[in-house]
Design a protein around this motif. Structure first.
Motif, PDB file in Angstrom:
ATOM      1  N   LEU A 202       0.835  -1.205   0.000  1.00  0.00           N
ATOM      2  CA  LEU A 202       0.000   0.000   0.000  1.00  0.00           C
ATOM      3  C   LEU A 202       0.869   1.254   0.000  1.00  0.00           C
ATOM      4  O   LEU A 202       0.558   2.245  -0.680  1.00  0.00           O
ATOM      5  CB  LEU A 202      -0.920  -0.022   1.220  1.00  0.00           C
ATOM      6  CG  LEU A 202      -2.119   0.917   1.211  1.00  0.00           C
ATOM      7  CD1 LEU A 202      -3.021   0.659   0.019  1.00  0.00           C
ATOM      8  CD2 LEU A 202      -2.903   0.777   2.518  1.00  0.00           C
ATOM      9  N   GLN A 203       1.966   1.212   0.747  1.00  0.00           N
ATOM     10  CA  GLN A 203       2.915   2.326   0.755  1.00  0.00           C
ATOM     11  C   GLN A 203       3.438   2.604  -0.644  1.00  0.00           C
ATOM     12  O   GLN A 203       3.529   3.750  -1.083  1.00  0.00           O
ATOM     13  CB  GLN A 203       4.090   1.989   1.683  1.00  0.00           C
ATOM     14  CG  GLN A 203       5.357   2.781   1.443  1.00  0.00           C
ATOM     15  CD  GLN A 203       5.482   4.008   2.310  1.00  0.00           C
ATOM     16  OE1 GLN A 203       4.892   4.048   3.383  1.00  0.00           O
ATOM     17  NE2 GLN A 203       6.236   4.982   1.871  1.00  0.00           N
ATOM     18  N   ARG A 204       3.777   1.546  -1.363  1.00  0.00           N
ATOM     19  CA  ARG A 204       4.301   1.717  -2.721  1.00  0.00           C
ATOM     20  C   ARG A 204       3.234   2.329  -3.634  1.00  0.00           C
ATOM     21  O   ARG A 204       3.557   3.155  -4.504  1.00  0.00           O
ATOM     22  CB  ARG A 204       4.769   0.372  -3.263  1.00  0.00           C
ATOM     23  CG  ARG A 204       5.932  -0.238  -2.477  1.00  0.00           C
ATOM     24  CD  ARG A 204       6.530  -1.400  -3.246  1.00  0.00           C
ATOM     25  NE  ARG A 204       7.455  -2.179  -2.451  1.00  0.00           N
ATOM     26  CZ  ARG A 204       8.710  -1.815  -2.138  1.00  0.00           C
ATOM     27  NH1 ARG A 204       9.155  -0.633  -2.538  1.00  0.00           N
ATOM     28  NH2 ARG A 204       9.502  -2.598  -1.428  1.00  0.00           N
ATOM     29  N   ALA A 205       1.976   1.948  -3.458  1.00  0.00           N
ATOM     30  CA  ALA A 205       0.896   2.518  -4.261  1.00  0.00           C
ATOM     31  C   ALA A 205       0.755   4.007  -3.994  1.00  0.00           C
ATOM     32  O   ALA A 205       0.626   4.819  -4.928  1.00  0.00           O
ATOM     33  CB  ALA A 205      -0.414   1.794  -3.962  1.00  0.00           C
ATOM     34  N   ASP A 233      -3.442  -0.481  -9.498  1.00  0.00           N
ATOM     35  CA  ASP A 233      -3.132  -1.900  -9.696  1.00  0.00           C
ATOM     36  C   ASP A 233      -2.497  -2.505  -8.444  1.00  0.00           C
ATOM     37  O   ASP A 233      -2.741  -3.665  -8.099  1.00  0.00           O
ATOM     38  CB  ASP A 233      -2.189  -2.086 -10.885  1.00  0.00           C
ATOM     39  CG  ASP A 233      -2.878  -1.862 -12.223  1.00  0.00           C
ATOM     40  OD1 ASP A 233      -4.130  -1.863 -12.262  1.00  0.00           O
ATOM     41  OD2 ASP A 233      -2.164  -1.661 -13.223  1.00  0.00           O
ATOM     42  N   LEU A 234      -1.664  -1.705  -7.765  1.00  0.00           N
ATOM     43  CA  LEU A 234      -1.022  -2.184  -6.541  1.00  0.00           C
ATOM     44  C   LEU A 234      -1.993  -2.239  -5.371  1.00  0.00           C
ATOM     45  O   LEU A 234      -1.804  -3.039  -4.445  1.00  0.00           O
ATOM     46  CB  LEU A 234       0.161  -1.274  -6.168  1.00  0.00           C
ATOM     47  CG  LEU A 234       1.431  -1.425  -6.993  1.00  0.00           C
ATOM     48  CD1 LEU A 234       2.453  -0.369  -6.590  1.00  0.00           C
ATOM     49  CD2 LEU A 234       2.022  -2.816  -6.823  1.00  0.00           C
ATOM     50  N   ALA A 235      -2.994  -1.384  -5.378  1.00  0.00           N
ATOM     51  CA  ALA A 235      -3.969  -1.319  -4.278  1.00  0.00           C
ATOM     52  C   ALA A 235      -5.381  -1.301  -4.857  1.00  0.00           C
ATOM     53  O   ALA A 235      -6.072  -0.277  -4.815  1.00  0.00           O
ATOM     54  CB  ALA A 235      -3.715  -0.089  -3.421  1.00  0.00           C
ATOM     55  N   PRO A 236      -5.820  -2.428  -5.421  1.00  0.00           N
ATOM     56  CA  PRO A 236      -7.106  -2.440  -6.121  1.00  0.00           C
ATOM     57  C   PRO A 236      -8.310  -2.158  -5.222  1.00  0.00           C
ATOM     58  O   PRO A 236      -9.375  -1.804  -5.714  1.00  0.00           O
ATOM     59  CB  PRO A 236      -7.170  -3.860  -6.706  1.00  0.00           C
ATOM     60  CG  PRO A 236      -6.233  -4.671  -5.868  1.00  0.00           C
ATOM     61  CD  PRO A 236      -5.143  -3.730  -5.477  1.00  0.00           C
ATOM     62  N   GLY A 237      -8.154  -2.289  -3.933  1.00  0.00           N
ATOM     63  CA  GLY A 237      -9.273  -2.030  -3.033  1.00  0.00           C
ATOM     64  C   GLY A 237      -9.339  -0.606  -2.521  1.00  0.00           C
ATOM     65  O   GLY A 237     -10.203  -0.284  -1.689  1.00  0.00           O
TER      66      GLY A 237
END
Length: 297
Positions: A202-205, A233-237
């Motif tokens: 999530l941090q990377r997103a 894409d990294l945090a789809p939610g």
């Protein structure tokens, strides 16, 4: 306060980043163990923990002290040094560690090139070596390799008491004392390492989203849209990232896709619809178009 803990401090030889990763069967381990300062060093202080080792060692390194002298000076002045465990790495990658002779078994450390792993109250005496091997074999940035070291500890049994909390701190090669690239804590969780990995993703997103914000401000809407897509894409939610990605897409000329993304975010959290009405054209140039496209005007 006896804390069975395993940790790693390290410097990335390419970027100069400094970091600490730690796990323990103890509440909020990161609030006590993890210390780092850009351009100075990183410290892990544990076992019968004395948190002052963190800032005190960093102050000595910042003043020009050799890393080994800094740690030796602190332990020599500590009447409970036999119960302490400390790992230190400086901005040049020189690493040292101290494991007091009365630390609870299994206890030990492994110093490598630009890092040191230390552990106490472990299920096996091979934990520091397993951490070092995992760190050296891992790919990716410093944050990824530090978390790999924690997984390495678990592969040989980890903390004899089980799992509870973990933390990850990574600071840049240069910058003000407060600056951190990654500062994540899992204070109480049944699987803290899995949760730490989730938070790192999530941090990377959000890191990508921050970069996209900068590109939007510079008028580079297409490049910003690409980064927002990667972030979602990294945090789809994440409805928040979906919302801002939608506005970027709309501003970049894809009104249909952008409006659809904003609509999906608002379906999860109606507050985004309210916010869109409040955003000024300066902050959301495509906002009026999106509202009209969705029939929200």
């Amino acid at each position: 306060m006896r804390q069975g803990t395993y940790s790693i401090v390290a410097r990335d030889p390419v970027t100069g980043e400094l970091g600490v990763a730690v796990h323990s069967h103890w509440f909020s381990v990161g609030s006590l163990v993890s210390w780092a300062r850009p351009g100075v060093g990183a410290v892990a202080t544990q076992s019968v923990v004395e948190p002052a080792y963190g800032p005190d060692a960093l102050e000595r390194l910042a003043a020009g002290s050799d890393v080994e002298v800094a740690l030796d000076t602190l332990t020599a002045a500590d009447p409970l040094a036999r119960l302490r465990q400390v790992g230190v790495v400086d901005a040049r990658g020189r690493a040292v560690a101290h494991t007091g002779y009365d630390c609870i078994a299994h206890a030990g450390h492994q110093v490598g090139d630009g890092f040191t792993c230390q552990a106490n109250m472990m299920a096996a005496d091979t934990v520091p070596q397993a951490m070092a091997a995992a760190f050296e074999a891992a790919e990716g940035d410093l944050a990824a390799r530090l978390t790999a070291a924690l997984d390495g500890a678990e592969s040989v049994g980890g903390d004899v008491r089980g799992r509870q909390s973990a933390a990850l701190l990574v600071v840049p090669a240069q910058g003000p004392a407060w600056k951190a690239r990654v500062d994540l804590r899992v204070d109480d969780h049944h699987d803290p390492l899995a949760e730490l990995s989730r938070l790192l993703g999530l941090q990377r997103a959000y890191e990508l989203a921050d970069q996209a914000d900068g590109l939007m401000g510079a008028g580079q809407t297409n490049a910003a849209g690409d980064l927002y897509r990667r972030a979602t894409d990294l945090a789809p939610g994440s409805d928040e990232l979906e919302f801002w990605a939608g506005l970027a897409l709309a501003q970049g000329g894809d009104l249909q896709a952008g409006s659809a993304a904003v609509d999906r975010a608002a379906a999860v959290n109606p507050g985004w619809r309210v916010l869109l009405e409040r955003l000024s054209p300066e902050l959301a140039p495509a906002g009026p178009q999106v509202r009209r496209a969705l029939g929200w005007d």
